[in-house]
Design an enzyme around this catalytic site. Structure first.
Site, PDB file in Angstrom:
ATOM      1  N   SER A 155     -25.098 -24.701 -11.271  1.00 21.84           N
ATOM      2  CA  SER A 155     -24.052 -25.347 -12.068  1.00 21.84           C
ATOM      3  C   SER A 155     -24.706 -26.283 -13.068  1.00 21.84           C
ATOM      4  O   SER A 155     -25.813 -26.784 -12.826  1.00 21.84           O
ATOM      5  CB  SER A 155     -23.114 -26.161 -11.158  1.00 21.84           C
ATOM      6  OG  SER A 155     -22.235 -26.972 -11.927  1.00 21.84           O
ATOM      7  N   TYR A 168     -21.643 -32.375  -4.399  1.00 17.91           N
ATOM      8  CA  TYR A 168     -21.688 -31.030  -4.980  1.00 17.91           C
ATOM      9  C   TYR A 168     -22.811 -30.936  -6.008  1.00 17.91           C
ATOM     10  O   TYR A 168     -23.598 -29.975  -6.007  1.00 17.91           O
ATOM     11  CB  TYR A 168     -20.344 -30.718  -5.630  1.00 17.91           C
ATOM     12  CG  TYR A 168     -20.311 -29.393  -6.374  1.00 17.91           C
ATOM     13  CD1 TYR A 168     -20.203 -28.193  -5.691  1.00 17.91           C
ATOM     14  CD2 TYR A 168     -20.369 -29.357  -7.769  1.00 17.91           C
ATOM     15  CE1 TYR A 168     -20.165 -26.978  -6.374  1.00 17.91           C
ATOM     16  CE2 TYR A 168     -20.330 -28.163  -8.457  1.00 17.91           C
ATOM     17  CZ  TYR A 168     -20.224 -26.979  -7.758  1.00 17.91           C
ATOM     18  OH  TYR A 168     -20.189 -25.784  -8.437  1.00 17.91           O
ATOM     19  N   LYS A 172     -26.227 -28.555  -6.000  1.00 17.15           N
ATOM     20  CA  LYS A 172     -26.510 -27.603  -7.077  1.00 17.15           C
ATOM     21  C   LYS A 172     -27.874 -27.885  -7.718  1.00 17.15           C
ATOM     22  O   LYS A 172     -28.543 -26.957  -8.196  1.00 17.15           O
ATOM     23  CB  LYS A 172     -25.387 -27.615  -8.110  1.00 17.15           C
ATOM     24  CG  LYS A 172     -24.107 -26.981  -7.600  1.00 17.15           C
ATOM     25  CD  LYS A 172     -24.328 -25.532  -7.143  1.00 17.15           C
ATOM     26  CE  LYS A 172     -23.049 -24.854  -6.720  1.00 17.15           C
ATOM     27  NZ  LYS A 172     -23.255 -23.437  -6.347  1.00 17.15           N
TER      28      LYS A 172
END
Length: 263
Positions: A155, A168, A172
């Site tokens: 991401s 998160y 990533k």
């Protein structure tokens, strides 16, 4: 140092005929688009996600369109299920040519200091541990078969942490590092490892952002193309990375983000 075979003719550069591809998180969103695209270019696709019904829907629609696909449920946050999907692949097919690690978890949206242990553990179990062991088991099968290609969905948040997406974003960033470490170590065995870095994409997974006008105003103003992506816009990048066209490409983190990381 030897030189690889010449690049195939243009029509064959994206031909995946005879290749077996395993795509996780493929029952919807970006993963579904990737599965459909790989099948359209000739690959036999194992459509995998947590729920078998969603996998069966995608697989049956691929078959109805003339492609080859099967469904297999796998929650990559569960080690036993990772073992089960690879046991199936080995027993049924005896090889693996393409792995797309696309499944992901993002259960918490808020201040990083308020992340509870449950949300932390779930995100790490799927986005780091899951990708790691999916990759290592995939690599072993590919090595025995003479090579292959792995693509990890990371991401843009792995480069620039997203607001209220702390854990998160951290996972990533780990996916990016995992990609580069594996690419370097596995290249001599003919296994290429690359990463896709999507920008904000209109999926159910990203609905907390897409459906939040304030967040869209904050993030949208940083995207030169001034819009969110469609899942299909990610699939072409993955097709390139797994195809003969990318035969000399490994360790790459490909931004598909409307210019976000260059803004």
């Amino acid at each position: 140092m030897t030189t690889a075979n010449p690049t195939p003719p243009p029509k064959a550069m994206f031909d995946l005929s005879g290749k077996l591809a395993l795509v996780t998180g493929a029952s919807r969103g970006i993963g579904e688009s990737i599965a459909r695209t790989l099948a359209a270019y000739g690959a036999q696709v194992i459509v995998s996600s947590r729920r078998i019904d969603g996998c069966e829907r995608v697989a049956s629609e691929i078959r109805a369109a003339g492609g080859k696909a099967e469904a297999f449920a796998c929650h990559i946050g569960e080690m036993a299920q990772i073992d089960a999907v690879y046991a199936h692949v080995e027993k049924t097919h005896g090889r693996l040519d393409i792995l797309v690690n696309n499944a992901a978890a993002n259960p918490y949206f808020g201040p990083i200091a308020d992340t509870d242990l449950g949300a932390f553990q779930k995100t790490v179990d799927v986005n780091i541990r899951g990708y790691f062991f999916m990759s290592t088991q995939g690599y072993k099968l590919m090595k025995r078969g003479g090579g292959g290609s792995i693509v990890n969905t990371a991401s843009v948040n792995g480069v620039i942490p997203g607001p209220f997406q702390g854990i998160y974003s951290i996972t990533k960033a780990a996916v990016i590092s995992l990609t580069q470490a594996c690419a370097k170590e596995w290249a001599p065995d003919g296994v290429r490892v690359n990463a896709l870095l999507p920008g904000i994409t209109d999926t159910k997974f990203a609905s907390a952002l897409v459906n939040n006008p304030q967040m869209m105003k904050l993030m949208g103003g940083k995207v030169p193309m001034a819009r969110v992506a469609h899942p299909d816009e990610m699939a072409g990048a993955v097709l390139y990375l797994v195809s003969p066209a990318a035969s000399y490409t490994t360790g790459v983190c490909l931004n598909v983000d409307g210019g976000y990381l260059t803004a």
